[in-house]
Scaffold this active site. Structure first.
Site, PDB file in Angstrom:
ATOM      1  N   SER A 200      23.674  56.294  26.918  1.00 12.32           N
ATOM      2  CA  SER A 200      23.370  56.365  25.490  1.00 12.32           C
ATOM      3  C   SER A 200      22.440  57.539  25.216  1.00 12.32           C
ATOM      4  O   SER A 200      21.289  57.561  25.659  1.00 12.32           O
ATOM      5  CB  SER A 200      22.710  55.062  25.022  1.00 12.32           C
ATOM      6  OG  SER A 200      22.355  55.156  23.665  1.00 12.32           O
TER       7      SER A 200
ATOM      8  N   HIS B 265      27.614  58.073  24.869  1.00 11.17           N
ATOM      9  CA  HIS B 265      27.525  57.118  23.765  1.00 11.17           C
ATOM     10  C   HIS B 265      26.546  57.636  22.719  1.00 11.17           C
ATOM     11  O   HIS B 265      25.373  57.907  23.008  1.00 11.17           O
ATOM     12  CB  HIS B 265      27.041  55.763  24.299  1.00 11.17           C
ATOM     13  CG  HIS B 265      27.117  54.652  23.304  1.00 11.17           C
ATOM     14  ND1 HIS B 265      28.302  54.064  22.927  1.00 11.17           N
ATOM     15  CD2 HIS B 265      26.143  54.015  22.587  1.00 11.17           C
ATOM     16  CE1 HIS B 265      28.060  53.111  22.033  1.00 11.17           C
ATOM     17  NE2 HIS B 265      26.762  53.071  21.804  1.00 11.17           N
TER      18      HIS B 265
ATOM     19  N   ASP C 266      24.678  56.818  19.295  1.00 12.93           N
ATOM     20  CA  ASP C 266      24.252  55.753  18.378  1.00 12.93           C
ATOM     21  C   ASP C 266      23.900  56.342  17.023  1.00 12.93           C
ATOM     22  O   ASP C 266      22.920  57.081  16.882  1.00 12.93           O
ATOM     23  CB  ASP C 266      23.041  55.011  18.945  1.00 12.93           C
ATOM     24  CG  ASP C 266      23.432  54.066  20.071  1.00 12.93           C
ATOM     25  OD1 ASP C 266      24.397  53.301  19.895  1.00 12.93           O
ATOM     26  OD2 ASP C 266      22.784  54.101  21.135  1.00 12.93           O
TER      27      ASP C 266
ATOM     28  N   MET D 268      22.767  55.561  13.224  1.00 14.55           N
ATOM     29  CA  MET D 268      22.132  54.529  12.393  1.00 14.55           C
ATOM     30  C   MET D 268      21.736  55.128  11.053  1.00 14.55           C
ATOM     31  O   MET D 268      21.247  56.262  10.993  1.00 14.55           O
ATOM     32  CB  MET D 268      20.899  53.955  13.092  1.00 14.55           C
ATOM     33  CG  MET D 268      21.146  53.473  14.503  1.00 14.55           C
ATOM     34  SD  MET D 268      19.631  52.807  15.268  1.00 14.55           S
ATOM     35  CE  MET D 268      20.119  52.760  17.001  1.00 14.55           C
TER      36      MET D 268
ATOM     37  N   HIS E  46      29.185  55.137  17.948  1.00 13.43           N
ATOM     38  CA  HIS E  46      28.934  53.762  17.496  1.00 13.43           C
ATOM     39  C   HIS E  46      28.165  53.849  16.188  1.00 13.43           C
ATOM     40  O   HIS E  46      26.983  54.181  16.170  1.00 13.43           O
ATOM     41  CB  HIS E  46      28.143  53.016  18.577  1.00 13.43           C
ATOM     42  CG  HIS E  46      27.666  51.669  18.150  1.00 13.43           C
ATOM     43  ND1 HIS E  46      26.616  51.012  18.778  1.00 13.43           N
ATOM     44  CD2 HIS E  46      28.079  50.816  17.162  1.00 13.43           C
ATOM     45  CE1 HIS E  46      26.418  49.848  18.206  1.00 13.43           C
ATOM     46  NE2 HIS E  46      27.290  49.712  17.218  1.00 13.43           N
TER      47      HIS E  46
ATOM     48  N   MET F 249      26.333  52.301  13.295  1.00 19.50           N
ATOM     49  CA  MET F 249      25.616  51.153  12.739  1.00 19.50           C
ATOM     50  C   MET F 249      25.224  51.517  11.320  1.00 19.50           C
ATOM     51  O   MET F 249      24.062  51.796  11.016  1.00 19.50           O
ATOM     52  CB  MET F 249      24.398  50.834  13.618  1.00 19.50           C
ATOM     53  CG  MET F 249      24.775  50.254  14.964  1.00 19.50           C
ATOM     54  SD  MET F 249      23.440  50.303  16.197  1.00 19.50           S
ATOM     55  CE  MET F 249      23.742  51.911  16.937  1.00 19.50           C
TER      56      MET F 249
ATOM     57  N   MET G  37      27.435  43.601  21.224  1.00 17.88           N
ATOM     58  CA  MET G  37      26.008  43.925  21.267  1.00 17.88           C
ATOM     59  C   MET G  37      25.263  42.852  22.055  1.00 17.88           C
ATOM     60  O   MET G  37      25.386  41.663  21.767  1.00 17.88           O
ATOM     61  CB  MET G  37      25.435  44.023  19.855  1.00 17.88           C
ATOM     62  CG  MET G  37      25.947  45.208  19.039  1.00 17.88           C
ATOM     63  SD  MET G  37      25.588  46.816  19.780  1.00 17.88           S
ATOM     64  CE  MET G  37      23.788  46.796  19.850  1.00 17.88           C
TER      65      MET G  37
ATOM     66  N   ASP H 295      26.377  46.767  25.108  1.00 16.94           N
ATOM     67  CA  ASP H 295      25.355  47.732  24.702  1.00 16.94           C
ATOM     68  C   ASP H 295      24.061  46.995  24.386  1.00 16.94           C
ATOM     69  O   ASP H 295      24.023  46.150  23.495  1.00 16.94           O
ATOM     70  CB  ASP H 295      25.853  48.495  23.469  1.00 16.94           C
ATOM     71  CG  ASP H 295      24.874  49.567  23.008  1.00 16.94           C
ATOM     72  OD1 ASP H 295      23.845  49.783  23.685  1.00 16.94           O
ATOM     73  OD2 ASP H 295      25.141  50.199  21.968  1.00 16.94           O
TER      74      ASP H 295
END
Length: 385
Positions: free
Chosen positions: A176, A201, A203, A205, A234, A236, A305, A339
């Site tokens: 990540s 990966h 992330d 957000m 990913h 979010m 998750m 994750d």
């Protein structure tokens, strides 16, 4: 379910109710109970479904507008005791001895042991420790009553059909990037791939769907210049469809959105495919595995998750592993990603349950020898498939 409604705030709720029930009769007016519940929820920082609570109160109240909270507390206590035994058996399956030829039986057993409490409730009660010995110190009776790994597997019957597991499960280790040094992001991503990582990966957000703000499509585009590896995004975010064109243009390979964030997951999957990216759906810890089943035939992977999304450094929620097992049994060939809190001491639990796409942030980037960690994680997945 009563455990999800009240289990995590029972101590605070009891204290608040007793302010109204000064004579300790065990019966209070519904309005007093509701006020106590509101105060307890706030103090315990528990987000509960208020409509479900109101419905429960209405169902269990008397004709004169009162509720017997002694009966409620007793029911919660008994339900939690049963669930604690279930948790003990999940822990036994994840940590006990199990030969490779019994892994499918283990997953069948694990899928039946999904806890009824909310994940945050379990976290508060267990502290997140993943050790049968530590669990037994706090939950002595549950641990004594729980079946051993051997006993659970012996009781699990496999039909001829169930033995045909199918699928070609290959490990993909996904560091990540959120745990990298952003001052040298390009070189660190290149180094991870050299050390044996498969995907990177990313992330994303938005500060709305989760209470944190991280990277966006410009960072994806910047990293793309340094590597041809899979950029696993990913999101979010509250409105993932809004960002589809930007991420496709930036060079994202996968686009994983949260099931909880969209009204029409099927339409969202089609939009991702039209943009030439591989679709994935992410599930928060408390979202049931069954909710994603209608869409799995069109997905590249499901992300489970194992912490609450939004922040790094949280404890691994090993009690989410029954969800992984359910998905693996239903869809033998689909990619299952985990994750949150995944490190060398938790990877075996993930692999046993059926995960093959392994996301790890600090577990890899902050390790003394990241390449060794990547190798350990790959071997763990390969050892059970």
């Amino acid at each position: 379910m009563i455990e999800r409604l009240f289990g995590s705030c029972i101590p605070a709720l009891t204290a608040e109710i007793k302010k109204s029930d000064t004579t300790n009769t065990g019966i209070v007016a519904i309005d007093d109970f509701k006020s106590a519940f509101e105060a307890a929820s706030s103090k315990s920082r528990t987000a509960l479904d208020k409509k479900m609570v109101v419905d429960f109160i209405t169902k269990h109240s008397t004709s004169d507008g009162k509720i017997n909270y002694f009966a409620l507390l007793d029911a919660v206590g008994k339900s939690l005791e049963e669930d604690d035994k279930r948790l003990a058996e999940v822990l036994n399956l994840l940590t006990g001895k199990c030969d490779k030829n019994k892994i499918h039986k283990l997953r069948m057993a694990l899928a039946k042991l999904a806890p009824k409490q909310s994940c945050q409730s379990i976290l508060k009660r267990t502290g997140g420790k993943m050790s049968p010995e530590e669990f037994a110190k706090s939950f002595t009776n549950a641990s004594k009553e729980a079946r051993s790994t051997e006993a659970i597997l012996a009781a699990e019957n496999e039909s001829k059909e169930s033995k045909n597991v199918g699928g070609d499960i290959k490990a993909a280790i996904c560091p990540s990037v959120l745990s990298s040094d952003f001052a040298k992001l390009g070189s660190e991503c290149q180094e991870m791939i050299k050390l044996g990582a498969d995907w990177l990966h990313m992330d994303v957000m938005d500060g709305h769907f989760v209470p944190n703000l991280t990277i966006g499509a410009p960072v994806i585009a910047a990293v793309r210049k340094y590597t041809k590896a899979c950029l696993d995004c990913h999101l979010m975010v509250s409105n993932p469809a809004q960002w589809l064109p930007d991420f496709a243009k930036a060079g994202a390979d996968t686009f994983t959105f949260h099931l909880e964030a969209v009204e029409d997951p099927g339409k969202m999957i089609d939009m991702i495919l039209e943009k030439g990216m591989k679709p994935g759906i992410a599930l928060k810890p408390d979202t049931p595995a069954e909710d994603v089943f209608p869409f799995c035939d069109k997905l590249n992977h499901v992300l489970v998750m194992t912490v609450e999304p939004g922040f790094g450094g949280q404890s691994f929620m090993w009690w989410t592993m029954p969800k992984v097992a359910k998905i693996r049994l239903k869809f033998p060939s689909i990619g299952i990603q985990v994750d949150g809190g995944v490190k060398t001491h938790t990877i075996d639990a993930c692999a046993r349950a059926g995960a093959n796409l392994i996301v790890s942030g600090s577990g890899i980037f902050k390790a003394e020898k990241p390449g060794d960690v990547i190798s350990i994680m790959r071997k763990s997945v390969d050892s059970v498939n």
